[in-house]
Structure formats: structure tokens, C-alpha cells
Design an enzyme around this catalytic site. Structure first.
Site, short mmCIF file in Angstrom:
data_model
loop_
_atom_site.label_atom_id
_atom_site.label_comp_id
_atom_site.label_asym_id
_atom_site.label_seq_id
_atom_site.Cartn_x
_atom_site.Cartn_y
_atom_site.Cartn_z
N ASP A 154 32.73 11.03 -81.33
CA ASP A 154 33.62 10.62 -80.23
C ASP A 154 33.04 9.39 -79.51
O ASP A 154 33.65 8.85 -78.60
CB ASP A 154 33.90 11.78 -79.25
CG ASP A 154 32.64 12.39 -78.67
OD1 ASP A 154 31.53 11.89 -78.97
OD2 ASP A 154 32.76 13.37 -77.91
N SER A 155 31.87 8.90 -80.01
CA SER A 155 31.38 7.59 -79.57
C SER A 155 32.36 6.49 -79.97
O SER A 155 32.25 5.35 -79.51
CB SER A 155 30.00 7.30 -80.17
OG SER A 155 29.99 7.52 -81.56
N ASP A 159 33.74 14.99 -84.58
CA ASP A 159 33.57 15.53 -83.22
C ASP A 159 34.90 16.08 -82.72
O ASP A 159 35.93 15.39 -82.78
CB ASP A 159 33.17 14.39 -82.26
CG ASP A 159 31.67 14.36 -82.02
OD1 ASP A 159 31.01 15.43 -82.11
OD2 ASP A 159 31.15 13.27 -81.74
N LYS A 176 32.00 19.04 -85.16
CA LYS A 176 30.83 19.14 -84.27
C LYS A 176 31.33 19.47 -82.87
O LYS A 176 32.36 18.94 -82.43
CB LYS A 176 30.03 17.84 -84.27
CG LYS A 176 28.84 17.86 -83.29
CD LYS A 176 27.81 16.78 -83.61
CE LYS A 176 28.15 15.40 -83.14
NZ LYS A 176 28.32 15.26 -81.68
N GLU A 233 29.89 20.16 -78.73
CA GLU A 233 28.77 20.01 -77.78
C GLU A 233 28.65 21.26 -76.90
O GLU A 233 29.65 21.71 -76.34
CB GLU A 233 29.00 18.79 -76.89
CG GLU A 233 28.96 17.48 -77.64
CD GLU A 233 29.09 16.26 -76.72
OE1 GLU A 233 29.07 16.42 -75.48
OE2 GLU A 233 29.23 15.15 -77.26
N GLU A 281 19.99 15.57 -79.02
CA GLU A 281 20.06 14.19 -78.52
C GLU A 281 19.15 14.01 -77.31
O GLU A 281 19.21 14.77 -76.34
CB GLU A 281 21.52 13.86 -78.15
CG GLU A 281 21.68 12.43 -77.63
CD GLU A 281 23.12 11.93 -77.64
OE1 GLU A 281 24.02 12.61 -78.18
OE2 GLU A 281 23.34 10.83 -77.08
O1 KIV Z 1 29.59 10.68 -80.95
C1 KIV Z 1 28.50 10.40 -81.47
O2 KIV Z 1 28.28 9.30 -81.99
C2 KIV Z 1 27.46 11.42 -81.46
C3 KIV Z 1 26.09 11.03 -81.92
C4 KIV Z 1 25.42 10.23 -80.87
C5 KIV Z 1 25.28 12.19 -82.34
O3 KIV Z 1 27.70 12.52 -81.09
#
Ligand code: KIV
Length: 272
Positions: free
Chosen positions: A52-53, A91, A121, A123, A190
């Protein structure tokens, strides 16, 4: 079964486990589009995270919070089309699983069905365990994510290193054990002290993938745009740059502008 990619052996969650057991480090990078995913897959990356980056590096938002489930599925679908070998993790974005375990399951199923990805993924620790269980019960592999969890940035108030204090470190270890027990196939850690990563790696049998978490993790993940030097304003200590694409792209674009303005481009050989 599609024959298109049948020559290439895919990386599976079981293979990641075998890599950990054999002491082979796992390589993981983010990707959000077809062209870049194709390049990093062909280079041999083990895991591609559609993170989600994307909210930061693709959409220009300050945090990961604004990206929507539809937008994540759009990025995931483009990446899946490009990738022949790597395991693909998507994510689940903020606001698409925190409401209830039913919401988490619905979001995970949409991601898997609509994009064709291999896993998701999420969190958080014990507070999202019911949702993790529910998603796993549908047969969707889940990667956990502890330490600095950017979806909770407004709770933390800062991107500083997490779990330096004993209490938070103990909670993180408990959460990691709970995620492994529930059946997560791997865990991202992280921005935590490397000694804490070492302890988590010793406690868990699933692979631990670090970002800013030191050398003891079973693998490493970086945001591709950061490690390629596309955005050089982001300079955390943990980031190693492998290219200076900002300079390469800027020079190339400047040269193109010069060639167009000077009427050098296109020449007769470049014309019909
Ligand atoms: O969204 C992302 O890029 C991440 C990484 C920093 C692990 O969750």
C-alpha cells in the site's frame, strides 16, 4: 491450466519456508505496475509485494491511508499479469479489514479473485487475529506485519524506530508468536532494533522479512522506488540505494528536450 507460463517454476509459501530452513535469505521488493514487475521478476526476485506504499510512491499521498481496495486490486492485477516466478503478496489497505473479520474475508477474497494474486498482507498483532484466522480459513495465505505499521501512523505520531522499550518489544514478540500460531506463512518486521529481530527469528519457525530491522531477518524487503533512487528525498538509515534513476531519468529527459528543440530528433532514419 494456462500454458503461457508453464515452463517457469513459481515460488511458493512452502519454498520460502524451505529457504528459511536452509539458511537462504529471501529477497522481496515492492512493485505496482506491469513493466517494473516484469523486470524484477525476470531478475529473479523471490517475493513481490504490491504494497500500500503505492499510495505514497504512485499516487503522491503523504501516508498509506488513502489508497482504496479498488486501487490496490488495480495495481495487483497489473503485477500479476507480468510475473512468472515470484510469489505475489498484496497489502489489504487501511479500512478494508479493521471493521470485522467478515470485512477482512470479503476484502481478501476480492483481491484473490479479481487480481489472481497468491496471498495478502495485514498489519497488526492480536487485535486483528480474528480477521487473520477468518482469511486463513478461506485458504488465503496471510503474511503478518509488525513493528512500524504505517497504517497506524497517526497512532504512533512518528516514523521513528518501534519497540525500543521492553514493554513494546515483549508485546511484539507475543504478537509474532500469535500470528505464527494462527497460520501466517511469514512476517514482515519494520523498523525495529536488530536485536529484537534476532529474538523474533529465534522464537518463530516461519520466515521473518525485515525492513529497517537489521541483518538477522530471514529476508529483506525494500520499496523498489527507494532502492532504485527514483525518489532521493527519502533517506532513512536502513535504505541502501542500488541505482540513481533520478539522475539517469532526468539526464535522458533533458537530452530528449534538447534534441526536440534543436530539431535533431527525429532524423530521416527515424522517419517513414
Ligand atoms: O507497503 C509497503 O511497501 C510495505 C513494505 C514497506 C513492507 O508494507
Amino acid at each position: 491450466m494456462s500454458t503461457k507460463f508453464s515452463q517457469v517454476k513459481r515460488v511458493t509459501t512452502h519454498q520460502l519456508q524451505a529457504m528459511k530452513e536452509a539458511g537462504e535469505k529471501i529477497s522481496m521488493l515492492t512493485a505496482y505496475d506491469y513493466s517494473m514487475a516484469r523486470l524484477i521478476d525476470a531478475a529473479g526476485i523471490d517475493v513481490i509485494l504490491v504494497g500500500d506504499s503505492a499510495s505514497n510512491v504512485m499516487a503522491g499521498n503523504e501516508t498509506t491511508l488513502p489508497i482504496t481496495l479498488d486501487q490496490m486490486i488495480y495495481h495487483a492485477t497489473s503485477v500479476v499479469k507480468a510475473v512468472q516466478r515470484a510469489l505475489i503478496v498484496i497489502d489489504i489497505p487501511f479500512g478494508s479489514y479493521q471493521g470485522s473479520s467478515q470485512e477482512a474475508l470479503r476484502s481478501a477474497i476480492r483481491i484473490m479473485k479479481e487480481s489472481g494474486a497468491h496471498s495478502v498482507k495485514m498489519e497488526g498483532g492480536k487485535e486483528i487475529l480474528e480477521s487473520v484466522d477468518r482469511v486463513l480459513s478461506a485458504g488465503v495465505p496471510v503474511m503478518g506485519h509488525l513493528g512500524l505499521t504505517p497504517q497506524a501512523i497517526y497512532k504512533f505520531g512518528t516514523y521513528a524506530v518501534r519497540a525500543r522499550e521492553k514493554e513494546e518489544a515483549e508485546k511484539l514478540i507475543d504478537d509474532a508468536i500469535a500470528l505464527e500460531k494462527s497460520g501466517c506463512f511469514a512476517l514482515v518486521l519494520e523498523k525495529v532494533p536488530s536485536d529484537l529481530t534476532r529474538q523474533v527469528v529465534e522464537e518463530l519457525s516461519i520466515p521473518v522479512i525485515g525492513i529497517g530491522a537489521g541483518p538477522h531477518a530471514d529476508g529483506q524487503v525494500l520499496v523498489m522506488h527507494d532502492m532504485l533512487g527514483i525518489n532521493k528525498e527519502f533517506n532513512p538509515r536502513f535504505l541502501r540505494r542500488y541505482a540513481d534513476l533520478q539522475e539517469i531519468i532526468t539526464d535522458a529527459v533533458r537530452q530528449y528536450i534538447t534534441d526536440v528543440k534543436s530539431k535533431d530528433f527525429p532524423n530521416l532514419d527515424e522517419s517513414y
